[in-house]
Motif scaffolding. Structure first.
Motif, PDB file in Angstrom:
ATOM      1  N   GLY A  96       1.098  -0.968   0.321  1.00  0.00           N
ATOM      2  CA  GLY A  96      -0.133   0.084   0.037  1.00  0.00           C
ATOM      3  C   GLY A  96       0.725   1.069   0.349  1.00  0.00           C
ATOM      4  N   LEU A  97       0.454   2.099  -0.889  1.00  0.00           N
ATOM      5  CA  LEU A  97       1.039   3.170  -0.801  1.00  0.00           C
ATOM      6  C   LEU A  97       0.268   4.445   0.617  1.00  0.00           C
ATOM      7  CD1 LEU A  97       0.772   4.577  -4.481  1.00  0.00           C
ATOM      8  CD2 LEU A  97       2.114   3.511  -3.570  1.00  0.00           C
ATOM      9  N   ASN A  98       1.299   5.212   1.288  1.00  0.00           N
ATOM     10  CA  ASN A  98       1.193   5.829   2.274  1.00  0.00           C
ATOM     11  C   ASN A  98       1.141   7.662   1.671  1.00  0.00           C
ATOM     12  OD1 ASN A  98       3.597   7.536   2.517  1.00  0.00           O
ATOM     13  ND2 ASN A  98       4.802   4.812   3.207  1.00  0.00           N
ATOM     14  N   ASP A  99       0.416   8.261   2.872  1.00  0.00           N
ATOM     15  CA  ASP A  99       0.059   9.414   2.822  1.00  0.00           C
ATOM     16  C   ASP A  99       1.036  10.632   1.657  1.00  0.00           C
ATOM     17  OD1 ASP A  99      -2.181   9.260   3.030  1.00  0.00           O
ATOM     18  OD2 ASP A  99      -1.983   9.731   5.751  1.00  0.00           O
ATOM     19  N   GLU A 100       2.486  10.486   2.734  1.00  0.00           N
ATOM     20  CA  GLU A 100       3.784  10.561   2.086  1.00  0.00           C
ATOM     21  C   GLU A 100       4.072  10.210   0.954  1.00  0.00           C
ATOM     22  OE1 GLU A 100       7.488   9.751   4.191  1.00  0.00           O
ATOM     23  OE2 GLU A 100       7.752  11.888   4.817  1.00  0.00           O
ATOM     24  N   VAL A 101       3.928   8.934   0.625  1.00  0.00           N
ATOM     25  CA  VAL A 101       4.201   8.508  -0.802  1.00  0.00           C
ATOM     26  C   VAL A 101       3.215   9.350  -2.263  1.00  0.00           C
ATOM     27  CG1 VAL A 101       4.198   6.794  -2.527  1.00  0.00           C
ATOM     28  CG2 VAL A 101       5.278   6.714  -0.722  1.00  0.00           C
ATOM     29  N   VAL A 102       1.796   9.407  -1.454  1.00  0.00           N
ATOM     30  CA  VAL A 102       1.321  10.004  -2.420  1.00  0.00           C
ATOM     31  C   VAL A 102       0.897  11.393  -2.763  1.00  0.00           C
ATOM     32  CG1 VAL A 102      -1.560  10.209  -3.086  1.00  0.00           C
ATOM     33  CG2 VAL A 102      -0.919   8.450  -2.223  1.00  0.00           C
ATOM     34  N   LYS A 103       1.052  11.953  -2.238  1.00  0.00           N
ATOM     35  CA  LYS A 103       1.602  13.566  -1.493  1.00  0.00           C
ATOM     36  C   LYS A 103       3.325  13.907  -2.693  1.00  0.00           C
ATOM     37  CE  LYS A 103       3.103  17.119   1.357  1.00  0.00           C
ATOM     38  NZ  LYS A 103       3.666  18.073   2.443  1.00  0.00           N
ATOM     39  N   GLU A 104       3.595  13.295  -2.242  1.00  0.00           N
ATOM     40  CA  GLU A 104       5.083  13.230  -3.273  1.00  0.00           C
ATOM     41  C   GLU A 104       4.632  13.326  -4.555  1.00  0.00           C
ATOM     42  OE1 GLU A 104       9.857  10.833  -3.987  1.00  0.00           O
ATOM     43  OE2 GLU A 104       8.559  10.656  -2.513  1.00  0.00           O
ATOM     44  N   ILE A 105       4.119  11.917  -4.995  1.00  0.00           N
ATOM     45  CA  ILE A 105       3.455  11.883  -6.563  1.00  0.00           C
ATOM     46  C   ILE A 105       2.600  12.468  -6.962  1.00  0.00           C
ATOM     47  CG2 ILE A 105       2.391   9.491  -8.015  1.00  0.00           C
ATOM     48  CD1 ILE A 105       2.907   7.592  -6.126  1.00  0.00           C
ATOM     49  N   SER A 106       2.261  13.447  -6.284  1.00  0.00           N
ATOM     50  CA  SER A 106       0.814  14.516  -6.882  1.00  0.00           C
ATOM     51  C   SER A 106       1.656  15.630  -6.603  1.00  0.00           C
ATOM     52  CB  SER A 106       0.060  14.835  -5.537  1.00  0.00           C
ATOM     53  OG  SER A 106      -0.909  13.424  -5.269  1.00  0.00           O
ATOM     54  N   GLU A 107       2.368  16.025  -6.097  1.00  0.00           N
ATOM     55  CA  GLU A 107       3.618  16.392  -5.992  1.00  0.00           C
ATOM     56  C   GLU A 107       3.789  16.366  -7.704  1.00  0.00           C
ATOM     57  OE1 GLU A 107       6.316  17.376  -2.870  1.00  0.00           O
ATOM     58  OE2 GLU A 107       3.740  19.288  -1.997  1.00  0.00           O
ATOM     59  N   ALA A 108       4.773  15.861  -7.427  1.00  0.00           N
ATOM     60  CA  ALA A 108       5.927  15.568  -8.937  1.00  0.00           C
ATOM     61  C   ALA A 108       4.994  15.818 -10.123  1.00  0.00           C
ATOM     62  CB  ALA A 108       6.371  14.687  -9.080  1.00  0.00           C
ATOM     63  N   ALA A 109       3.748  15.612 -10.332  1.00  0.00           N
ATOM     64  CA  ALA A 109       3.015  15.917 -11.533  1.00  0.00           C
ATOM     65  C   ALA A 109       2.352  16.907 -11.502  1.00  0.00           C
ATOM     66  CB  ALA A 109       1.801  14.671 -11.473  1.00  0.00           C
ATOM     67  N   SER A 110       2.352  17.849 -10.458  1.00  0.00           N
ATOM     68  CA  SER A 110       1.944  18.735 -10.584  1.00  0.00           C
ATOM     69  C   SER A 110       3.482  19.659 -11.771  1.00  0.00           C
ATOM     70  CB  SER A 110       1.656  19.712  -9.074  1.00  0.00           C
ATOM     71  OG  SER A 110       2.814  20.070  -9.003  1.00  0.00           O
ATOM     72  N   ARG A 111       4.393  19.317 -11.304  1.00  0.00           N
ATOM     73  CA  ARG A 111       5.178  20.077 -11.589  1.00  0.00           C
ATOM     74  C   ARG A 111       5.364  19.995 -13.379  1.00  0.00           C
ATOM     75  NH1 ARG A 111       7.904  18.657  -6.402  1.00  0.00           N
ATOM     76  NH2 ARG A 111       8.418  17.143  -7.531  1.00  0.00           N
ATOM     77  N   LEU A 112       4.756  18.645 -14.118  1.00  0.00           N
ATOM     78  CA  LEU A 112       5.025  18.529 -15.021  1.00  0.00           C
ATOM     79  C   LEU A 112       4.361  18.362 -16.016  1.00  0.00           C
ATOM     80  CD1 LEU A 112       6.661  14.945 -13.971  1.00  0.00           C
ATOM     81  CD2 LEU A 112       8.174  17.087 -14.652  1.00  0.00           C
ATOM     82  N   PRO A 113       4.409  19.839 -17.214  1.00  0.00           N
ATOM     83  CA  PRO A 113       2.837  19.713 -17.801  1.00  0.00           C
ATOM     84  C   PRO A 113       2.749  18.417 -18.813  1.00  0.00           C
ATOM     85  CG  PRO A 113       4.783  21.630 -18.225  1.00  0.00           C
ATOM     86  CD  PRO A 113       5.241  20.102 -17.211  1.00  0.00           C
ATOM     87  N   GLY A 114       1.198  18.243 -18.673  1.00  0.00           N
ATOM     88  CA  GLY A 114       0.841  17.163 -19.649  1.00  0.00           C
ATOM     89  C   GLY A 114       0.423  15.549 -19.142  1.00  0.00           C
ATOM     90  N   PHE A 115       1.304  15.308 -17.727  1.00  0.00           N
ATOM     91  CA  PHE A 115       1.783  14.655 -16.810  1.00  0.00           C
ATOM     92  C   PHE A 115       0.120  14.299 -15.945  1.00  0.00           C
ATOM     93  CE2 PHE A 115       5.015  10.978 -15.684  1.00  0.00           C
ATOM     94  CZ  PHE A 115       4.693  10.628 -17.928  1.00  0.00           C
ATOM     95  N   GLU A 116      -0.791  13.359 -16.006  1.00  0.00           N
ATOM     96  CA  GLU A 116      -1.715  13.261 -14.978  1.00  0.00           C
ATOM     97  C   GLU A 116      -1.562  11.907 -14.213  1.00  0.00           C
ATOM     98  OE1 GLU A 116      -5.353  15.457 -16.386  1.00  0.00           O
ATOM     99  OE2 GLU A 116      -4.352  16.564 -18.098  1.00  0.00           O
ATOM    100  N   ILE A 117      -2.750  12.159 -12.810  1.00  0.00           N
ATOM    101  CA  ILE A 117      -2.976  11.170 -13.021  1.00  0.00           C
ATOM    102  C   ILE A 117      -4.055  10.866 -12.842  1.00  0.00           C
ATOM    103  CG2 ILE A 117      -3.880   9.867 -10.197  1.00  0.00           C
ATOM    104  CD1 ILE A 117      -1.956  11.400  -9.203  1.00  0.00           C
TER     105      ILE A 117
END
Length: 351
Positions: A96-117
């Motif tokens: 399972g993915l913990n909250d810290e990892v989920v936050k890290e993934i979300s922040e990474a995606a927000s910095r990459l144009p066109g990359f979305e969850i």
């Protein structure tokens, strides 16, 4: 290194030449008579043949979050996949993915144009690219970077005249936008190196051009970081800036001078002008050795003000160094593109 095979050049009709393709290569890709192949001429004169299957294959990466034990590693891997031209990334953890990892993934995606969850469960998150690289022009992205950094220069200059802290605070937003644009540009250029047929659509001629553009994007990002540092120093020093009129006047002059060199450097890079480049290089050398040496500005006995001035001068010298590197790369592009000043002399010898 692939296996070497020799083929005899055949003449078909009055104006067409052909060679046969290796049977193994054709079978491996499931090709049939009538299928369309793409043929690219490389800068060294060789030809590259790519099938539609090669072109349309979408790269996908799987990141095991449980093996990434240091915070920040997952976001770095996602960014690297994005730069590589990856279309899909899945981050998975069996436990399972913990909250810290989920936050890290979300922040990474927000910095990459066109990359979305596009998909999320307790054990995995899937990111998908939605950007078509053929819709972007490299020249247009360069101009966009230039405009945003010019705005950062303008905001700093406005702050020195208006004393409005909003001018400085807006630099933070511009810095983030430039980071995103840099990531997009790197992705676009690496995608071109994988798919040379993209060159005409995005305005690239060869691999040297792509290399210079990647380096250019890196230089622009570092210039933005230097301007951000200057803005942060101004915010820390605050009202003390206006107590010394002579220091304030010199800072305005140096910011304006650095901005002028930046604009000249970018225009010379876009126009590939080697003669103007030499003038800019001489100007940069003179400015760094004299105006940015700190002689006049450092004639103060206030330790806090001395540290502040040294940091500003260090950032301005850093910007000058990045401009110098940008204009030096003009010669790489100039040689590759050729011209009467320096022409490629081709000689052929039998093998």
């Amino acid at each position: 290194m692939g296996e070497l095979s020799l083929r005899r050049l055949q003449r078909v009709g009055k104006a067409t030449y052909s060679i046969s393709l290796p049977k193994g290569w054709v079978r491996k890709r499931g090709l049939r008579p009538g299928d369309i192949l793409e043929v690219y001429e490389e800068s060294d004169g060789s030809l590259r043949i790519r099938s539609r299957i090669d072109k349309l294959a979408e790269s996908s990466y799987l990141i095991d979050a449980e093996l990434c034990r240091v915070y920040g590693q997952i976001s770095k891997l996602i960014t690297a996949c994005y730069h590589r031209g990856c279309e899909r990334v899945e981050v998975r953890a069996a436990g399972g993915l913990n909250d810290e990892v989920v936050k890290e993934i979300s922040e990474a995606a927000s910095r990459l144009p066109g990359f979305e969850i596009i998909e999320r469960t307790n054990k995995s998150i899937v990111l998908q690219n939605f950007i078509d690289p053929s819709k972007f022009s490299v020249r247009g992205l360069i101009r966009r970077l230039q405009t945003m950094i010019s705005t950062m220069f303008g905001n700093i200059s406005d702050f020195l005249f208006s004393m409005s802290y909003e001018d400085i605070k807006s630099i933070r937003d511009l810095r983030e936008k430039i980071r995103q644009l840099h990531a997009l540009m790197v992705r676009l250029l690496i995608t071109y190196l994988e798919h040379r047929g993209l060159g005409r659509a995005i305005g690239l001629k060869n691999s040297t051009d792509a290399y210079c553009m990647i380096m250019f994007s890196d230089h622009m990002l570092r210039i933005a970081e230097h301007l951000y540092d200057i803005g942060e120093e101004f915010l820390r020093f605050r009202k003390r800036l206006w107590r010394n009129k002579e220091m304030l006047s010199l800072l305005k002059e140096l910011i304006g001078l650095t901005s002028m060199i930046f604009e000249d450097s970018i225009n010379a890079f876009i126009n590939t002008d080697p003669q103007h480049t030499m003038k800019i290089l001489n100007q940069i050398s003179n400015i760094v050795d004299h105006q940015l040496s700190g002689g006049e500005l450092l004639k103060v006995h206030d330790l806090g003000r001395t540290c502040f001035i040294e940091k500003i001068l260090c950032s301005l010298r850093g910007i000058m160094l990045e401009c110098e590197r940008i204009v030096e790369e003009i010669f790489d592009r100039f040689i590759e593109n050729g011209g009467p000043v320096c022409m490629l002399k081709e000689t052929y010898r039998s093998v």
